[in-house]
Each structure stands twice: as C-alpha cells, then as structure tokens.
Design a protein around this motif. Structure first.
Motif, PDB file in Angstrom:
ATOM      1  N   GLU A 110       1.008  -1.192  -0.074  1.00 47.74           N
ATOM      2  CA  GLU A 110       0.091  -0.101   0.035  1.00 47.74           C
ATOM      3  C   GLU A 110       0.834   1.105   0.048  1.00 47.74           C
ATOM      4  OE1 GLU A 110      -3.511  -2.474   2.353  1.00 47.74           O
ATOM      5  OE2 GLU A 110      -2.260  -1.063   3.547  1.00 47.74           O
ATOM      6  N   ALA A 111       1.807   1.318   0.673  1.00 51.46           N
ATOM      7  CA  ALA A 111       2.808   2.377   0.951  1.00 51.46           C
ATOM      8  C   ALA A 111       3.459   2.474  -0.438  1.00 51.46           C
ATOM      9  CB  ALA A 111       4.026   2.041   1.984  1.00 51.46           C
ATOM     10  N   GLY A 112       3.910   1.584  -1.172  1.00 48.86           N
ATOM     11  CA  GLY A 112       4.559   1.536  -2.576  1.00 48.86           C
ATOM     12  C   GLY A 112       3.514   1.900  -3.470  1.00 48.86           C
ATOM     13  N   PHE A 113       2.397   1.484  -3.605  1.00 49.32           N
ATOM     14  CA  PHE A 113       1.232   2.047  -4.306  1.00 49.32           C
ATOM     15  C   PHE A 113       1.160   3.512  -4.077  1.00 49.32           C
ATOM     16  CE2 PHE A 113       0.753  -2.195  -5.836  1.00 49.32           C
ATOM     17  CZ  PHE A 113       0.318  -2.178  -7.198  1.00 49.32           C
ATOM     18  N   ALA A 114       1.014   4.027  -3.070  1.00 48.48           N
ATOM     19  CA  ALA A 114       0.730   5.455  -2.670  1.00 48.48           C
ATOM     20  C   ALA A 114       1.850   6.191  -3.119  1.00 48.48           C
ATOM     21  CB  ALA A 114       0.435   5.589  -1.322  1.00 48.48           C
ATOM     22  N   ILE A 118       1.721   8.880  -6.382  1.00 47.46           N
ATOM     23  CA  ILE A 118       2.034  10.239  -6.163  1.00 47.46           C
ATOM     24  C   ILE A 118       2.597  10.840  -7.230  1.00 47.46           C
ATOM     25  CG2 ILE A 118       3.310  11.946  -4.709  1.00 47.46           C
ATOM     26  CD1 ILE A 118       2.256  10.385  -2.152  1.00 47.46           C
ATOM     27  N   LEU A 119       3.681  10.140  -7.641  1.00 45.34           N
ATOM     28  CA  LEU A 119       4.732  10.383  -8.457  1.00 45.34           C
ATOM     29  C   LEU A 119       4.034  10.638 -10.076  1.00 45.34           C
ATOM     30  CD1 LEU A 119       7.713   8.006  -7.758  1.00 45.34           C
ATOM     31  CD2 LEU A 119       7.620  10.621  -7.466  1.00 45.34           C
ATOM     32  N   LYS A 123       3.722  13.773 -12.345  1.00 49.67           N
ATOM     33  CA  LYS A 123       3.947  13.628 -13.798  1.00 49.67           C
ATOM     34  C   LYS A 123       2.665  14.164 -14.722  1.00 49.67           C
ATOM     35  CE  LYS A 123       5.851  10.758 -17.437  1.00 49.67           C
ATOM     36  NZ  LYS A 123       5.953   9.484 -17.949  1.00 49.67           N
ATOM     37  N   SER A 124       1.529  13.599 -14.305  1.00 49.12           N
ATOM     38  CA  SER A 124       0.330  13.988 -15.091  1.00 49.12           C
ATOM     39  C   SER A 124       0.075  15.622 -14.887  1.00 49.12           C
ATOM     40  CB  SER A 124      -0.869  13.320 -14.619  1.00 49.12           C
ATOM     41  OG  SER A 124      -0.520  11.868 -14.670  1.00 49.12           O
ATOM     42  N   GLN A 125       0.255  16.134 -13.837  1.00 46.93           N
ATOM     43  CA  GLN A 125       0.242  17.384 -13.727  1.00 46.93           C
ATOM     44  C   GLN A 125       1.062  18.311 -14.609  1.00 46.93           C
ATOM     45  OE1 GLN A 125      -0.201  17.657  -9.437  1.00 46.93           O
ATOM     46  NE2 GLN A 125      -2.551  17.769  -9.564  1.00 46.93           N
TER      47      GLN A 125
END
Length: 129
Positions: A110-114, A118-119, A123-125
């Motif tokens: 879960e921490a890894g997916f979070a 976020i990354l 990148k999308s923004q």
C-alpha cells in the motif's frame, strides 16, 4: 497503453482478490488466512462492507484506466485509499503490535502504491502545464 493506465489496472487486479478474500465468504477465508472468526453476523457484515468499498474503488480505477477524463481523479483516489490503509495499519502496529505477516506485506504494498501514485500524479500535472 500509458503507464498510469497500466498502474490503475494493476492496482485493480491486485485489490480484487483481497476484496473477495475479505467479503465473498468471510467465515471461510478469514478463518483460513488470519484465524478470524467471521461467523457472527456483525463481523461478516463489516467485512462484506469493506469488500464493497474495495470493489467500488476497483471499478473506479478501471474506469480511470479507460476514460482519460477520470484518470487523474482515479489516481488521486488510489493514493488516498492506499495511504489511508497503510497509515491505519502502521497505527495498528504501533498500538496493537505486529499482525500476521501477510498484513505487513499489504502495508508495504500500500505504501509503495501510494508513492508511485503520487509520482504519477505529479507527472500528469506537469504534462498538463
């Protein structure tokens, strides 16, 4: 297919069996996995509700993978969901002690997916600007 789409689909695929293990037949799966007695109606009810929440988000993430206008909101919901679960599990470790090893693995995933979510949001923004 773009990386965020693949990421959302991988998260959806990974969460589906977890959701089903919590709520499809909680008295069987929870007893087998974690030695939890889910036979009382209230316990089964809570785990089936959790399954419903998980599956609703899975469907939203799948929609986000295929509908570009939902991709960023789906990534945000994935990050909030994963961070909420991970931080809740961390709090439990601090307050309650170490759980079953599989639940610790879930927390790490879960921490890894979070973090990856976020990354991808950043990148999308950046691509929008």
């Amino acid at each position: 297919m773009k990386t965020p789409q693949i990421f959302l689909l991988v998260a959806a695929a990974g969460l589906t069996p977890i959701a089903l293990s919590y709520g499809f037949s909680p008295s069987t799966s929870l007893s087998f996995l974690f030695n939890i007695d889910a036979n009382p109606v209230n316990v089964a009810h809570i785990f089936r509700a959790v399954m419903g929440l998980y599956l609703a988000l899975v469907l939203f993430w799948i929609a986000g993978a295929f509908k570009e206008g939902l991709q960023l909101p789906a990534l945000y919901s994935l990050v909030v969901f994963m961070m909420g679960l991970g931080l809740g599990r961390l709090l439990s470790i601090i307050v309650d002690g170490m759980p079953h090893w599989l639940l610790v693995v879930y927390m790490l995933l879960e921490a890894g997916f979070a973090v990856v979510g976020i990354l991808m949001i950043k990148k999308s923004q950046a691509e929008l600007n």
